[in-house]
Design a protein around this motif. Structure first.
Motif, PDB file in Angstrom:
ATOM      1  N   CYS A   6      23.141  26.844  27.021  1.00  0.00           N
ATOM      2  CA  CYS A   6      23.337  25.401  27.227  1.00  0.00           C
ATOM      3  C   CYS A   6      23.275  24.688  25.890  1.00  0.00           C
ATOM      4  O   CYS A   6      22.560  23.710  25.735  1.00  0.00           O
ATOM      5  N   LEU A  23      21.409  20.434  36.913  1.00  0.00           N
ATOM      6  CA  LEU A  23      22.064  21.691  37.282  1.00  0.00           C
ATOM      7  C   LEU A  23      23.286  21.445  38.170  1.00  0.00           C
ATOM      8  O   LEU A  23      24.306  22.118  38.026  1.00  0.00           O
ATOM      9  N   LYS A  26      25.982  19.682  35.641  1.00  0.00           N
ATOM     10  CA  LYS A  26      26.447  20.519  34.530  1.00  0.00           C
ATOM     11  C   LYS A  26      27.045  21.845  34.998  1.00  0.00           C
ATOM     12  O   LYS A  26      28.039  22.303  34.454  1.00  0.00           O
ATOM     13  N   PHE A  27      26.446  22.452  36.021  1.00  0.00           N
ATOM     14  CA  PHE A  27      26.849  23.798  36.430  1.00  0.00           C
ATOM     15  C   PHE A  27      27.389  23.866  37.860  1.00  0.00           C
ATOM     16  O   PHE A  27      27.691  24.947  38.347  1.00  0.00           O
ATOM     17  N   ALA A  95      20.685  28.157  34.681  1.00  0.00           N
ATOM     18  CA  ALA A  95      21.929  28.064  33.903  1.00  0.00           C
ATOM     19  C   ALA A  95      22.385  29.450  33.462  1.00  0.00           C
ATOM     20  O   ALA A  95      23.574  29.784  33.553  1.00  0.00           O
ATOM     21  N   THR A  98      23.748  31.426  36.378  1.00  0.00           N
ATOM     22  CA  THR A  98      25.034  30.856  36.781  1.00  0.00           C
ATOM     23  C   THR A  98      26.139  31.318  35.844  1.00  0.00           C
ATOM     24  O   THR A  98      27.225  31.696  36.284  1.00  0.00           O
TER      25      THR A  98
END
Length: 190
Positions: A6, A23, A26-27, A95, A98
């Motif tokens: 990140c 989360l 962003k993801f 993150a 993911t």
């Protein structure tokens, strides 16, 4: 151009609700994914705050039923520990998972490169490639009969497109896009 999981995200939000929102935005994680990741995280974290390196190793030793999983786990840990604090917080953990499981090739390439780039120089040496492939083979277990040194040498030669004895992020990306087997290291099969 490799960068940590990140890169540039700053500090992790302390409040769980802020972490969830981060989360999700962003993801693109779903509530169900967050619940699953949080449960898994809590099983191995210290006081549900962070996972220390030793506990992270235990995760891999349990998942792969292999005491030799520590070197590979350390590479993953270092890629997840984006602020280099020596521990992985929930946002870094979610993150990282993911990105490893992402369908987006760029995310997978980024985390794979960081796993290889042990010294953080944004260029891979043949020694770093050899160390990573050796750790990967140890994770898979003693039944693997191929020499990791030979595999690493062939892989390094393939990635070093301009033959300057280093592999840049761009060279790694080009190779990974032409040979998806390179990214298989993110999902070791036992």
């Amino acid at each position: 151009m490799g960068g940590k999981v990140c890169k540039g995200r700053g500090t992790t939000p302390d409040d769980f609700d802020k972490q969830v929102e981060y989360l999700k935005s962003k993801f693109k994680l779903t509530d169900q994914q967050i619940v699953q990741y949080k449960a898994f995280f809590n099983d191995f974290s210290e006081h549900k705050k962070t996972i220390e390196r030793e506990n992270f190793r235990k995760v891999y030793q349990i998942l792969y039923r292999n005491e030799d999983a520590a070197e590979f786990a350390d590479r993953v840990f270092d890629a997840f520990d984006t602020n280099q604090s020596g521990s992985v917080d929930f946002v870094e953990f979610a993150a990282g998972l993911t990105m490893m499981d992402s369908k987006q090739t760029e995310q997978k390439i980024s985390i794979a490169f960081n796993m290889f780039d042990k010294d953080g120089s944004n260029a891979l040496s043949e020694e770093e490639v050899t160390d990573m492939i050796t750790a990967y083979y140890k994770l898979l277990g003693p039944h693997i009969s191929i020499s990791p040194v030979e595999v690493a040498h062939e892989l390094f030669e393939k990635m070093d497109l301009n033959s300057d004895q280093k592999v840049t992020y761009d060279e790694f990306t080009t190779t990974a896009k032409n040979d998806p087997k390179l990214l298989a290291i993110l999902d070791p099969q036992v």
